[in-house]
Design an enzyme around this catalytic site. Structure first.
Site, PDB file in Angstrom:
ATOM      1  N   HIS A  14       0.972  -1.197   0.044  1.00 17.88           N
ATOM      2  CA  HIS A  14       0.081  -0.187   0.115  1.00 17.88           C
ATOM      3  C   HIS A  14       0.857   1.085  -0.004  1.00 17.88           C
ATOM      4  CE1 HIS A  14      -3.745   2.493   1.819  1.00 17.88           C
ATOM      5  NE2 HIS A  14      -2.667   3.184   1.262  1.00 17.88           N
ATOM      6  N   HIS A  16       1.515   5.459  -1.582  1.00 16.24           N
ATOM      7  CA  HIS A  16       1.074   6.442  -2.638  1.00 16.24           C
ATOM      8  C   HIS A  16       2.444   7.122  -3.309  1.00 16.24           C
ATOM      9  CE1 HIS A  16      -2.994   6.867  -0.717  1.00 16.24           C
ATOM     10  NE2 HIS A  16      -2.419   6.065   0.321  1.00 16.24           N
ATOM     11  N   ASN A  42      -5.468   7.038  -5.884  1.00 15.39           N
ATOM     12  CA  ASN A  42      -6.354   8.037  -5.432  1.00 15.39           C
ATOM     13  C   ASN A  42      -5.531   9.689  -6.096  1.00 15.39           C
ATOM     14  OD1 ASN A  42      -4.152   7.819  -3.644  1.00 15.39           O
ATOM     15  ND2 ASN A  42      -5.290   9.044  -2.060  1.00 15.39           N
ATOM     16  N   LYS A 100      -9.390  -0.748  -5.615  1.00 14.74           N
ATOM     17  CA  LYS A 100      -9.454   0.007  -4.172  1.00 14.74           C
ATOM     18  C   LYS A 100     -10.846   0.618  -4.002  1.00 14.74           C
ATOM     19  CE  LYS A 100      -7.995   2.212  -0.591  1.00 14.74           C
ATOM     20  NZ  LYS A 100      -6.910   2.418   0.021  1.00 14.74           N
ATOM     21  N   HIS A 137     -10.225   0.631   1.945  1.00 20.09           N
ATOM     22  CA  HIS A 137     -10.469   1.759   3.034  1.00 20.09           C
ATOM     23  C   HIS A 137     -11.424   1.621   4.209  1.00 20.09           C
ATOM     24  CE1 HIS A 137      -8.653   5.618   4.546  1.00 20.09           C
ATOM     25  NE2 HIS A 137      -9.920   5.282   5.325  1.00 20.09           N
ATOM     26  N   HIS A 175      -4.490  -0.782   6.137  1.00 20.33           N
ATOM     27  CA  HIS A 175      -4.043  -0.020   7.278  1.00 20.33           C
ATOM     28  C   HIS A 175      -4.804  -0.293   8.437  1.00 20.33           C
ATOM     29  CE1 HIS A 175      -6.741   2.662   5.273  1.00 20.33           C
ATOM     30  NE2 HIS A 175      -6.020   3.049   4.388  1.00 20.33           N
ATOM     31  N   ASP A 248       1.551   2.711   3.635  1.00 23.39           N
ATOM     32  CA  ASP A 248       0.801   3.842   3.433  1.00 23.39           C
ATOM     33  C   ASP A 248       1.648   4.973   3.398  1.00 23.39           C
ATOM     34  OD1 ASP A 248      -1.717   5.413   2.878  1.00 23.39           O
ATOM     35  OD2 ASP A 248      -2.237   5.257   4.881  1.00 23.39           O
ATOM     36  N   HIS A 252       2.747  14.731   1.325  1.00 23.24           N
ATOM     37  CA  HIS A 252       2.229  15.718   1.201  1.00 23.24           C
ATOM     38  C   HIS A 252       3.145  16.741   1.624  1.00 23.24           C
ATOM     39  CE1 HIS A 252      -1.946  14.479   1.198  1.00 23.24           C
ATOM     40  NE2 HIS A 252      -1.618  13.560   2.154  1.00 23.24           N
TER      41      HIS A 252
HETATM   42  C1  NCD Z   1      -3.519   9.014   2.142  1.00 22.09           C
HETATM   43  C2  NCD Z   1      -3.050  10.044   1.169  1.00 22.09           C
HETATM   44  O1  NCD Z   1      -2.752  11.119   1.711  1.00 22.09           O
HETATM   45  O2  NCD Z   1      -3.385  10.034  -0.027  1.00 22.09           O
HETATM   46  N1  NCD Z   1      -3.679   9.538   3.447  1.00 22.09           N
HETATM   47  C3  NCD Z   1      -3.494   8.878   4.572  1.00 22.09           C
HETATM   48  O3  NCD Z   1      -3.775   9.467   5.685  1.00 22.09           O
HETATM   49  N2  NCD Z   1      -3.383   7.746   4.541  1.00 22.09           N
HETATM   50  C4  NCD Z   1      -5.019   8.427   1.798  1.00 22.09           C
HETATM   51  C5  NCD Z   1      -5.166   7.046   2.393  1.00 22.09           C
HETATM   52  O4  NCD Z   1      -4.629   6.123   2.335  1.00 22.09           O
HETATM   53  O5  NCD Z   1      -6.032   7.145   3.424  1.00 22.09           O
HETATM   54 ZN    ZN Z   2      -3.139   5.108   1.769  1.00 20.97          ZN
END
Ligand code: NCD
Ligand code: ZN
Length: 347
Positions: A14, A16, A42, A100, A137, A175, A248, A252
Protein backbone atom coordinates in the site's frame (compact mmCIF):
# COMPACT_ATOMS: atom_id res chain seq x y z
CA UNK A 1 26.97 -5.33 19.20
CA UNK A 2 26.64 -5.20 15.41
CA UNK A 3 24.01 -7.36 13.86
CA UNK A 4 22.87 -8.06 10.35
CA UNK A 5 19.64 -9.48 9.08
CA UNK A 6 19.18 -10.76 5.53
CA UNK A 7 15.73 -11.24 4.13
CA UNK A 8 13.97 -11.63 0.81
CA UNK A 9 13.55 -8.23 -0.76
CA UNK A 10 10.37 -6.76 0.72
CA UNK A 11 7.29 -5.42 -1.05
CA UNK A 12 5.03 -2.55 -0.04
CA UNK A 13 1.38 -3.54 -0.43
CA UNK A 14 0.00 0.00 0.00
CA UNK A 15 1.93 2.99 -1.29
CA UNK A 16 1.16 6.51 -2.52
CA UNK A 17 3.56 7.62 -5.23
CA UNK A 18 1.59 10.66 -6.46
CA UNK A 19 2.54 12.10 -9.84
CA UNK A 20 4.79 14.66 -11.53
CA UNK A 21 7.46 16.31 -9.40
CA UNK A 22 6.34 14.54 -6.21
CA UNK A 23 6.52 11.13 -7.94
CA UNK A 24 10.06 11.84 -9.09
CA UNK A 25 11.11 12.85 -5.57
CA UNK A 26 9.54 10.01 -3.59
CA UNK A 27 9.81 7.03 -5.95
CA UNK A 28 13.59 6.50 -5.51
CA UNK A 29 13.09 6.02 -1.75
CA UNK A 30 10.69 3.12 -2.25
CA UNK A 31 12.53 1.65 -5.24
CA UNK A 32 15.79 1.53 -3.26
CA UNK A 33 14.37 -0.92 -0.73
CA UNK A 34 11.25 -2.54 -2.17
CA UNK A 35 10.96 -4.79 -5.21
CA UNK A 36 7.25 -4.21 -5.79
CA UNK A 37 4.54 -1.94 -4.48
CA UNK A 38 0.82 -1.74 -4.81
CA UNK A 39 0.31 1.81 -5.99
CA UNK A 40 -2.73 3.69 -4.76
CA UNK A 41 -4.96 5.27 -7.42
CA UNK A 42 -6.11 8.39 -5.51
CA UNK A 43 -4.64 10.90 -7.94
CA UNK A 44 -6.56 13.94 -9.12
CA UNK A 45 -8.37 12.82 -11.23
CA UNK A 46 -8.39 9.27 -9.84
CA UNK A 47 -7.12 6.24 -11.76
CA UNK A 48 -10.46 4.64 -12.57
CA UNK A 49 -9.87 2.79 -15.86
CA UNK A 50 -7.44 0.33 -17.37
CA UNK A 51 -6.25 3.04 -19.77
CA UNK A 52 -5.52 5.40 -16.87
CA UNK A 53 -3.69 2.66 -14.96
CA UNK A 54 -1.49 1.86 -17.96
CA UNK A 55 -0.68 5.54 -18.46
CA UNK A 56 0.12 6.01 -14.76
CA UNK A 57 2.32 2.91 -14.73
CA UNK A 58 4.24 4.28 -17.73
CA UNK A 59 4.84 7.56 -15.87
CA UNK A 60 6.13 5.65 -12.83
CA UNK A 61 8.48 3.52 -14.93
CA UNK A 62 9.76 6.65 -16.64
CA UNK A 63 10.46 8.27 -13.26
CA UNK A 64 12.49 5.31 -11.96
CA UNK A 65 16.18 5.96 -11.35
CA UNK A 66 18.44 4.15 -13.85
CA UNK A 67 19.15 0.57 -12.81
CA UNK A 68 16.30 0.42 -10.29
CA UNK A 69 14.66 -2.96 -9.85
CA UNK A 70 11.10 -2.02 -8.98
CA UNK A 71 7.73 -3.14 -10.29
CA UNK A 72 4.67 -0.98 -9.67
CA UNK A 73 1.51 -3.05 -9.22
CA UNK A 74 -1.39 -0.90 -10.27
CA UNK A 75 -4.84 -0.53 -8.75
CA UNK A 76 -8.14 0.83 -10.05
CA UNK A 77 -10.15 3.34 -8.06
CA UNK A 78 -13.68 1.99 -7.68
CA UNK A 79 -16.53 4.37 -8.44
CA UNK A 80 -20.25 3.80 -8.72
CA UNK A 81 -19.79 3.98 -12.50
CA UNK A 82 -16.90 1.50 -12.76
CA UNK A 83 -17.30 -0.91 -15.66
CA UNK A 84 -16.95 -4.61 -14.69
CA UNK A 85 -15.65 -5.46 -18.18
CA UNK A 86 -12.90 -2.84 -18.04
CA UNK A 87 -11.86 -4.02 -14.59
CA UNK A 88 -11.79 -7.68 -15.64
CA UNK A 89 -9.79 -6.81 -18.75
CA UNK A 90 -7.28 -4.83 -16.68
CA UNK A 91 -6.86 -7.82 -14.38
CA UNK A 92 -6.56 -10.28 -17.24
CA UNK A 93 -3.91 -8.20 -19.00
CA UNK A 94 -1.91 -7.45 -15.86
CA UNK A 95 -2.67 -3.72 -16.05
CA UNK A 96 -4.10 -3.76 -12.52
CA UNK A 97 -3.76 -6.31 -9.73
CA UNK A 98 -6.55 -5.05 -7.48
CA UNK A 99 -9.39 -2.59 -7.07
CA UNK A 100 -9.43 0.06 -4.35
CA UNK A 101 -12.61 0.90 -2.48
CA UNK A 102 -12.77 4.32 -0.86
CA UNK A 103 -16.01 5.18 0.90
CA UNK A 104 -16.72 8.67 -0.48
CA UNK A 105 -15.18 11.29 1.78
CA UNK A 106 -13.18 8.87 3.95
CA UNK A 107 -9.72 10.25 3.15
CA UNK A 108 -7.50 12.26 0.79
CA UNK A 109 -8.98 12.43 -2.74
CA UNK A 110 -11.82 10.04 -1.96
CA UNK A 111 -14.74 12.20 -3.09
CA UNK A 112 -15.20 10.06 -6.24
CA UNK A 113 -15.53 6.97 -4.05
CA UNK A 114 -18.57 4.92 -3.20
CA UNK A 115 -21.73 6.22 -1.47
CA UNK A 116 -24.26 3.60 -2.50
CA UNK A 117 -22.73 0.16 -2.10
CA UNK A 118 -25.55 -1.52 -4.04
CA UNK A 119 -24.24 0.16 -7.18
CA UNK A 120 -20.87 -1.63 -7.03
CA UNK A 121 -22.31 -5.11 -6.54
CA UNK A 122 -21.93 -6.14 -10.22
CA UNK A 123 -18.24 -5.20 -10.06
CA UNK A 124 -17.76 -7.09 -6.79
CA UNK A 125 -19.47 -10.20 -8.19
CA UNK A 126 -17.21 -10.11 -11.21
CA UNK A 127 -14.10 -9.66 -9.06
CA UNK A 128 -15.12 -12.62 -6.91
CA UNK A 129 -15.42 -14.76 -10.05
CA UNK A 130 -11.98 -13.81 -11.39
CA UNK A 131 -10.20 -13.76 -8.02
CA UNK A 132 -9.27 -10.05 -8.15
CA UNK A 133 -8.72 -8.62 -4.65
CA UNK A 134 -10.67 -5.66 -3.29
CA UNK A 135 -8.52 -3.32 -1.20
CA UNK A 136 -10.68 -1.54 1.33
CA UNK A 137 -10.26 1.74 3.13
CA UNK A 138 -12.24 0.54 6.12
CA UNK A 139 -13.85 3.56 7.72
CA UNK A 140 -17.43 4.75 7.76
CA UNK A 141 -17.86 8.37 6.80
CA UNK A 142 -20.91 9.15 8.93
CA UNK A 143 -19.97 12.34 10.80
CA UNK A 144 -22.06 11.15 13.75
CA UNK A 145 -19.63 8.29 14.35
CA UNK A 146 -16.64 9.28 16.45
CA UNK A 147 -13.50 9.33 14.30
CA UNK A 148 -11.78 6.81 16.59
CA UNK A 149 -14.68 4.35 16.12
CA UNK A 150 -15.06 4.58 12.35
CA UNK A 151 -12.98 1.49 11.54
CA UNK A 152 -14.68 -0.82 14.03
CA UNK A 153 -18.13 0.40 12.93
CA UNK A 154 -17.19 -0.12 9.26
CA UNK A 155 -16.59 -3.82 9.89
CA UNK A 156 -20.08 -4.37 11.28
CA UNK A 157 -22.02 -2.01 9.06
CA UNK A 158 -20.27 -2.32 5.73
CA UNK A 159 -17.55 -4.93 5.39
CA UNK A 160 -19.17 -7.96 6.97
CA UNK A 161 -22.43 -7.52 4.99
CA UNK A 162 -20.49 -6.82 1.78
CA UNK A 163 -18.48 -10.02 2.18
CA UNK A 164 -21.57 -12.02 3.10
CA UNK A 165 -23.34 -11.02 -0.10
CA UNK A 166 -20.25 -11.59 -2.26
CA UNK A 167 -19.03 -15.13 -1.59
CA UNK A 168 -15.50 -15.78 -2.74
CA UNK A 169 -14.50 -12.10 -2.88
CA UNK A 170 -10.89 -11.68 -1.80
CA UNK A 171 -10.51 -8.65 0.47
CA UNK A 172 -7.62 -6.77 2.00
CA UNK A 173 -8.57 -4.53 4.87
CA UNK A 174 -5.98 -1.83 4.53
CA UNK A 175 -3.96 -0.02 7.17
CA UNK A 176 -5.80 -1.63 10.08
CA UNK A 177 -5.60 0.37 13.30
CA UNK A 178 -7.80 -1.45 15.81
CA UNK A 179 -7.99 -4.61 17.86
CA UNK A 180 -11.41 -5.19 16.30
CA UNK A 181 -9.94 -5.25 12.81
CA UNK A 182 -7.09 -7.53 13.88
CA UNK A 183 -9.55 -10.00 15.41
CA UNK A 184 -11.84 -9.85 12.39
CA UNK A 185 -8.99 -10.55 9.97
CA UNK A 186 -7.36 -13.20 12.12
CA UNK A 187 -10.56 -15.24 12.09
CA UNK A 188 -11.52 -14.33 8.52
CA UNK A 189 -10.07 -17.23 6.57
CA UNK A 190 -7.98 -17.35 3.43
CA UNK A 191 -9.93 -14.75 1.45
CA UNK A 192 -9.29 -11.99 3.97
CA UNK A 193 -6.04 -10.21 4.80
CA UNK A 194 -4.87 -6.92 6.27
CA UNK A 195 -2.05 -4.52 5.66
CA UNK A 196 -0.40 -2.80 8.60
CA UNK A 197 1.57 0.43 8.27
CA UNK A 198 4.92 1.17 9.82
CA UNK A 199 3.68 4.20 11.73
CA UNK A 200 0.67 2.44 13.28
CA UNK A 201 3.08 -0.12 14.77
CA UNK A 202 5.02 2.70 16.42
CA UNK A 203 2.77 5.56 17.49
CA UNK A 204 -0.55 5.74 19.26
CA UNK A 205 -2.92 8.71 19.21
CA UNK A 206 -0.98 10.58 21.88
CA UNK A 207 1.76 11.28 19.31
CA UNK A 208 -0.53 13.79 17.58
CA UNK A 209 -0.85 15.87 20.74
CA UNK A 210 2.53 15.53 22.49
CA UNK A 211 3.27 19.01 23.84
CA UNK A 212 1.25 20.64 21.05
CA UNK A 213 -0.45 19.62 17.83
CA UNK A 214 1.78 17.48 15.60
CA UNK A 215 0.50 17.34 12.04
CA UNK A 216 3.18 14.91 10.88
CA UNK A 217 1.56 12.18 12.98
CA UNK A 218 -1.87 12.76 11.47
CA UNK A 219 -3.04 10.18 8.97
CA UNK A 220 -6.18 8.24 8.18
CA UNK A 221 -7.23 6.00 9.67
CA UNK A 222 -6.09 8.02 12.64
CA UNK A 223 -3.85 6.27 15.19
CA UNK A 224 -5.82 4.79 18.11
CA UNK A 225 -5.14 4.00 21.78
CA UNK A 226 -2.03 2.15 22.93
CA UNK A 227 -3.93 -1.11 23.40
CA UNK A 228 -4.81 -1.07 19.70
CA UNK A 229 -1.20 -0.41 18.73
CA UNK A 230 -0.20 -3.43 20.78
CA UNK A 231 -2.77 -5.56 19.00
CA UNK A 232 -1.33 -4.49 15.65
CA UNK A 233 2.19 -5.26 16.81
CA UNK A 234 1.05 -8.66 18.02
CA UNK A 235 -0.50 -9.43 14.64
CA UNK A 236 2.45 -8.17 12.59
CA UNK A 237 5.03 -10.07 14.62
CA UNK A 238 2.97 -13.26 14.88
CA UNK A 239 3.81 -14.59 11.44
CA UNK A 240 0.07 -15.07 10.78
CA UNK A 241 -0.18 -15.18 6.97
CA UNK A 242 -3.08 -12.70 6.79
CA UNK A 243 -1.00 -9.73 7.98
CA UNK A 244 1.57 -7.99 5.82
CA UNK A 245 3.26 -4.65 5.28
CA UNK A 246 1.55 -1.79 3.48
CA UNK A 247 3.39 1.34 4.52
CA UNK A 248 0.72 3.81 3.37
CA UNK A 249 3.66 6.15 2.88
CA UNK A 250 1.69 9.21 1.78
CA UNK A 251 3.72 12.34 1.03
CA UNK A 252 2.23 15.81 1.27
CA UNK A 253 4.25 19.02 1.04
CA UNK A 254 4.85 20.45 4.51
CA UNK A 255 2.82 23.51 3.53
CA UNK A 256 -0.23 21.26 3.05
CA UNK A 257 0.34 19.46 6.38
CA UNK A 258 1.09 22.50 8.53
CA UNK A 259 -2.14 24.34 7.83
CA UNK A 260 -5.46 25.16 9.49
CA UNK A 261 -6.95 22.13 7.70
CA UNK A 262 -3.88 20.01 7.11
CA UNK A 263 -3.81 16.89 4.93
CA UNK A 264 -3.83 13.37 6.34
CA UNK A 265 -0.82 11.26 5.44
CA UNK A 266 2.56 10.19 6.84
CA UNK A 267 5.61 9.88 4.59
CA UNK A 268 7.68 6.96 5.85
CA UNK A 269 9.31 5.39 2.78
CA UNK A 270 12.94 6.45 3.47
CA UNK A 271 12.96 5.09 7.05
CA UNK A 272 10.35 2.34 6.98
CA UNK A 273 12.69 -0.66 7.03
CA UNK A 274 14.93 0.89 9.69
CA UNK A 275 11.85 1.51 11.82
CA UNK A 276 10.43 -1.97 11.29
CA UNK A 277 13.69 -3.71 12.18
CA UNK A 278 13.74 -1.67 15.38
CA UNK A 279 10.20 -2.52 16.45
CA UNK A 280 10.49 -6.19 15.53
CA UNK A 281 13.77 -6.39 17.44
CA UNK A 282 12.23 -4.70 20.48
CA UNK A 283 9.36 -7.17 20.31
CA UNK A 284 11.85 -10.08 20.24
CA UNK A 285 10.52 -11.05 16.82
CA UNK A 286 13.18 -10.09 14.28
CA UNK A 287 12.79 -13.56 12.82
CA UNK A 288 9.21 -12.69 11.76
CA UNK A 289 10.12 -9.54 9.85
CA UNK A 290 10.62 -11.50 6.63
CA UNK A 291 7.14 -13.06 6.84
CA UNK A 292 5.56 -9.66 7.42
CA UNK A 293 7.51 -7.63 4.86
CA UNK A 294 8.49 -10.17 2.20
CA UNK A 295 6.49 -13.42 2.28
CA UNK A 296 2.88 -13.06 3.45
CA UNK A 297 1.97 -10.37 0.92
CA UNK A 298 3.12 -12.27 -2.17
CA UNK A 299 1.40 -15.43 -0.88
CA UNK A 300 -1.94 -13.62 -0.57
CA UNK A 301 -1.54 -11.92 -3.94
CA UNK A 302 -0.53 -15.24 -5.57
CA UNK A 303 2.88 -13.98 -6.61
CA UNK A 304 6.28 -15.54 -5.94
CA UNK A 305 8.44 -13.96 -3.25
CA UNK A 306 11.25 -11.85 -4.64
CA UNK A 307 14.37 -13.87 -5.54
CA UNK A 308 16.79 -11.13 -4.42
CA UNK A 309 17.61 -10.32 -0.78
CA UNK A 310 18.45 -7.21 1.20
CA UNK A 311 20.59 -7.00 4.28
CA UNK A 312 19.78 -4.81 7.25
CA UNK A 313 22.65 -3.73 9.46
CA UNK A 314 22.42 -2.61 13.06
CA UNK A 315 25.19 -0.22 14.01
CA UNK A 316 25.64 3.35 15.21
CA UNK A 317 22.52 5.50 15.07
CA UNK A 318 22.00 7.21 11.72
CA UNK A 319 20.94 10.83 11.56
CA UNK A 320 17.21 11.18 10.85
CA UNK A 321 16.68 12.61 7.35
CA UNK A 322 14.25 15.28 8.60
CA UNK A 323 12.79 16.29 5.26
CA UNK A 324 13.30 15.46 1.63
CA UNK A 325 13.33 18.07 -1.11
CA UNK A 326 10.65 17.87 -3.79
CA UNK A 327 9.53 20.09 -6.63
CA UNK A 328 6.49 20.90 -4.49
CA UNK A 329 8.54 21.93 -1.43
CA UNK A 330 9.94 19.99 1.53
CA UNK A 331 8.21 16.80 2.73
CA UNK A 332 8.78 15.71 6.32
CA UNK A 333 9.90 12.12 6.86
CA UNK A 334 8.22 10.08 9.62
CA UNK A 335 10.14 10.37 12.87
CA UNK A 336 9.57 7.25 14.99
CA UNK A 337 10.83 8.93 18.15
CA UNK A 338 13.73 6.52 18.60
CA UNK A 339 17.24 6.58 17.11
CA UNK A 340 17.54 4.84 13.75
CA UNK A 341 20.15 2.17 14.42
CA UNK A 342 19.19 -0.13 11.58
CA UNK A 343 19.93 0.68 7.96
CA UNK A 344 19.71 -1.11 4.65
CA UNK A 345 23.19 -2.16 3.52
CA UNK A 346 24.29 -0.97 0.09
CA UNK A 347 23.77 -3.74 -2.47
C1 NCD B 1 -3.59 8.98 2.18
C2 NCD B 1 -3.16 10.03 1.17
O1 NCD B 1 -2.59 11.04 1.56
O2 NCD B 1 -3.36 9.82 -0.05
N1 NCD B 1 -3.62 9.58 3.48
C3 NCD B 1 -3.54 8.93 4.67
O3 NCD B 1 -3.69 9.58 5.71
N2 NCD B 1 -3.30 7.64 4.73
C4 NCD B 1 -4.89 8.39 1.80
C5 NCD B 1 -5.22 7.09 2.50
O4 NCD B 1 -4.61 6.07 2.27
O5 NCD B 1 -6.14 7.10 3.34
ZN1 ZN C 1 -3.17 5.12 1.76
Amino acid sequence: MDRTLTLRRPDDWHLHLRDGAMLRAVLPHSAAHFARAIVMPNLVPPVTTMAAALAYRARILEALPPGADFTPLMTLYLTEDSDPDDIARAHDQGAAVAVKLYPAGATTNSHSGVRDFARIQPVLDRMARIGMPLLVHGEVTDPDIDIFDREAVFIDRVLAPLRARTPGLRVVMEHVTTREAVDYVREGGLDLAATVTTHHLIVNRNAMFAGGIRPHYYCLPVAKREGHRRALLGAATSGHPSFFLGTDSAPHPDAAKIAPCGCAGIFSAPVTLACLAHVFEEAGSLGQLESFASLNGPAFHRLPPNPATITLVRDAAQPHPGTITTGDGPVTVFDPGFPLRWRVAEA
